[in-house]
Design an enzyme around this catalytic site. Structure first.
Site, PDB file in Angstrom:
ATOM      1  N   SER A 101      12.196  15.040 -24.033  1.00  0.00           N
ATOM      2  CA  SER A 101      11.229  15.927 -24.676  1.00  0.00           C
ATOM      3  C   SER A 101      11.741  17.355 -24.613  1.00  0.00           C
ATOM      4  O   SER A 101      12.492  17.724 -23.716  1.00  0.00           O
ATOM      5  CB  SER A 101       9.896  15.849 -23.949  1.00  0.00           C
ATOM      6  OG  SER A 101      10.080  16.346 -22.632  1.00  0.00           O
ATOM      7  N   LYS A 102      11.287  18.129 -25.582  1.00  0.00           N
ATOM      8  CA  LYS A 102      11.712  19.527 -25.662  1.00  0.00           C
ATOM      9  C   LYS A 102      11.335  20.314 -24.415  1.00  0.00           C
ATOM     10  O   LYS A 102      11.982  21.279 -24.078  1.00  0.00           O
ATOM     11  CB  LYS A 102      10.999  20.192 -26.850  1.00  0.00           C
ATOM     12  CG  LYS A 102      11.613  19.872 -28.172  1.00  0.00           C
ATOM     13  CD  LYS A 102      11.046  20.800 -29.217  1.00  0.00           C
ATOM     14  CE  LYS A 102      10.958  20.060 -30.526  1.00  0.00           C
ATOM     15  NZ  LYS A 102       9.966  20.549 -31.429  1.00  0.00           N
TER      16      LYS A 102
END
Ligand code: GLU
Length: 505
Positions: free
Chosen positions: A252-253
């Site tokens: 995930s970012k």
């Protein structure tokens, strides 16, 4: 039989490292077997697909050295390779399913479907289309079609029993038919959904092996059934595990930059990134991690792909990239890599445009523009705060900026500025005061080149990384704080939407 694989990205955002991973697996598999690798653009979602995203995805995969034998830019005998240019083909195939009784026209309106979903949810049932239109009288259907009544085409699904299909990594998978919805194949605007387009294209493009993310497993029953309806052989399926953060959560970012553009801009070598992503699919002894693409092709074996999911660990990538710079590149190749990275023509054009009117000597460039050629800036808490804006508020502001940036469909200086204005509103801090701190986070200095333009140029992921670093330097934020702040942000966004409605009304 010639092995033919493909990667089929949807151009709806930044090029993702997950796409690079899927593309690489398909590329290595095809090349390992002397086959061909295709690139197809799946842009049936017209609202979310953009030409900019398509260009970035193609550019990034090309940068990684994954050349495709057929694709929208290079052509090939099975084109067009962009789904938006193939609507006639999908319509013909939908007609065929209708004529054979495998699909039906559905005239149900959104209001009915919403009510249906709600009542199913209330009864604790999975939400499904109930098949109402499957039983319409054909003469009635013909009349309604002739009258131009809007409708979709849905596929028929067995009411009971179990669908069994083979996955190269998992063996036989069983999914009960009563959990599979009567999928829409053609939307009311005549465009296909992913499912129809994907099956038709994989068949017409003579794809033999489909390696795609495991999030598509639940779609396989519909696809297998479509292959049966058409009387076609289904390609072999291999659902790839998703890349994971070092803590094994889904990539995930929040925890890792996910855009390929970030890795390019940070000065990773494409061959190091490809090597790193490919390691999960080759067996190698410790100390033998340096495998250039030719070696990856030679050593590639799907048996090495473990379902737990490959870890994407930037620290390991840093290590491998360092080894490439030190051990693999010749002095000549190193020089060339520096030039390729620093003198990227598009980037340099824009940097030059910003600098031209703002310096008196060319030697001013080094210090003025250093932040445009850097990754993390390593600022101290003292540099990041000036005591005027409370530290808590700042951390919240930095966090909300990342939330706001993530939601932007396009990354432009105007949009960046708009988000930062909204963030300062939620922080209840003057825009000017917040921007002063953003200046430091992004450029490392209280004054510098124009902030919003610089941010556009640096790209979303580098900005995000600097904000992430600033948050950590200022003590970080708890999960609860992040949730509370994001809730405040969402509430403010709802209020703004209402204001817009009021003004429009
Ligand atoms: N367009 C789909 C995606 O972007 C492709 C899935 C597939 O490979 O079938 O994930």
């Amino acid at each position: 039989m010639t092995v033919r694989t493909r990667v089929a990205p949807s151009p709806t955002g930044d090029p993702h490292v997950g796409t690079a991973y899927v593309a690489l697996m398909n590329y290595l598999f095809a090349k390992r077997h002397g086959g061909q690798f295709l690139l197809r653009i799946e842009d049936t979602d017209r609202a979310r697909s953009t030409p900019e995203s398509e260009a970035m995805i193609l550019g990034s995969l090309r940068w990684l050295g994954l050349t495709w034998d057929e694709g929208p830019d290079v052509g090939g005998p099975h084109g067009p390779y962009r789904q938006s240019e193939r609507s006639d083909i999908y319509r013909e195939h939908a007609d065929r399913l209708l004529a054979d009784g495998h699909a039906f026209r559905c005239f149900c309106q959104p209001a009915r479907l919403d009510a249906l979903r709600q009542s199913q949810r209330a009864a604790g049932q999975p939400t499904h289309y109930d098949g109402l239109c499957a039983g319409l009288d054909p003469a009635d259907v013909a009349k309604r079609v002739a009258a131009g009544e809007p409708h979709v085409v849905r596929m028929k699904i067995p009411a009971e029993g179990v669908c069994r299909f083979e996955d190269m990594a998992r063996g036989t998978i069983e999914i009960a038919w009563n959990t599979v919805d009567m999928q829409i194949l053609l939307k009311s605007d005549g465009m296909p959904t992913y499912h129809l387009a994907n099956v038709v294209d994989d068949h017409l493009m003579e794809i033999t092996h489909v390696m795609r993310g495991e999030e598509w497993i639940s779609s396989a029953p519909k696809h297998q059934l479509l292959y049966q309806y058409f009387g076609w052989e289904m390609p072999k399926l291999f659902h790839l595990p998703l890349l994971r953060n070092p803590d094994r959560s889904k990539l995930s970012k929040r925890k890792n930059p996910t855009s390929i553009l970030y890795y390019e801009r940070m000065g990773y070598l494409p061959q190091a990134l490809t090597n790193y992503l490919g390691l999960s699919a080759v067996s190698h002894a410790e100390g033998e991690e340096l495998l250039e693409t030719e070696a990856l092709i030679r050593e590639f074996d799907v048996a090495n792909i473990t379902l737990g999911g490959p870890i994407f660990d930037v620290t390991k990538l840093d290590w491998l990239n360092g080894r490439y710079l030190r051990e693999v590149l010749s002095p000549e190749a190193f020089k060339q890599a520096v030039v390729d990275w620093a003198v990227n023509p598009v980037y340099l054009d824009k940097v030059a445009e910003m600098l031209k009117t703002r310096i008196s000597r060319l030697s001013d460039i080094g210090l003025s523009a250093a932040f445009l050629f850097a990754g993390r800036l390593g600022l101290t808490p003292e540099q990041l705060t000036d005591g005027k804006v409370p530290q808590d508020a700042l951390v919240m502001g930095f966090h909300l900026a990342t939330v706001g940036f993530d939601s932007l469909p396009v990354w432009t200086s105007a949009e960046v500025e708009r988000v930062l204005r909204e963030v300062s509103g939620v922080m209840e801090v003057k825009f000017k005061d917040f921007v002063r701190h953003m200046f430091i986070v992004i450029t490392g200095k209280p004054q510098s080149l124009p902030l919003f333009q610089s941010m556009e140029l640096l790209g979303r992921d580098i900005c995000r990384e600097r904000l992430r670093e600033a948050i950590a330097t200022l003590g970080g934020a708890s999960e609860k704080q992040r949730k509370d702040w994001t809730a405040r942000w969402d509430a403010a966004a709802r209020e703004r939407a209402l204001e817009v409605q009021d003004q429009a009304g």
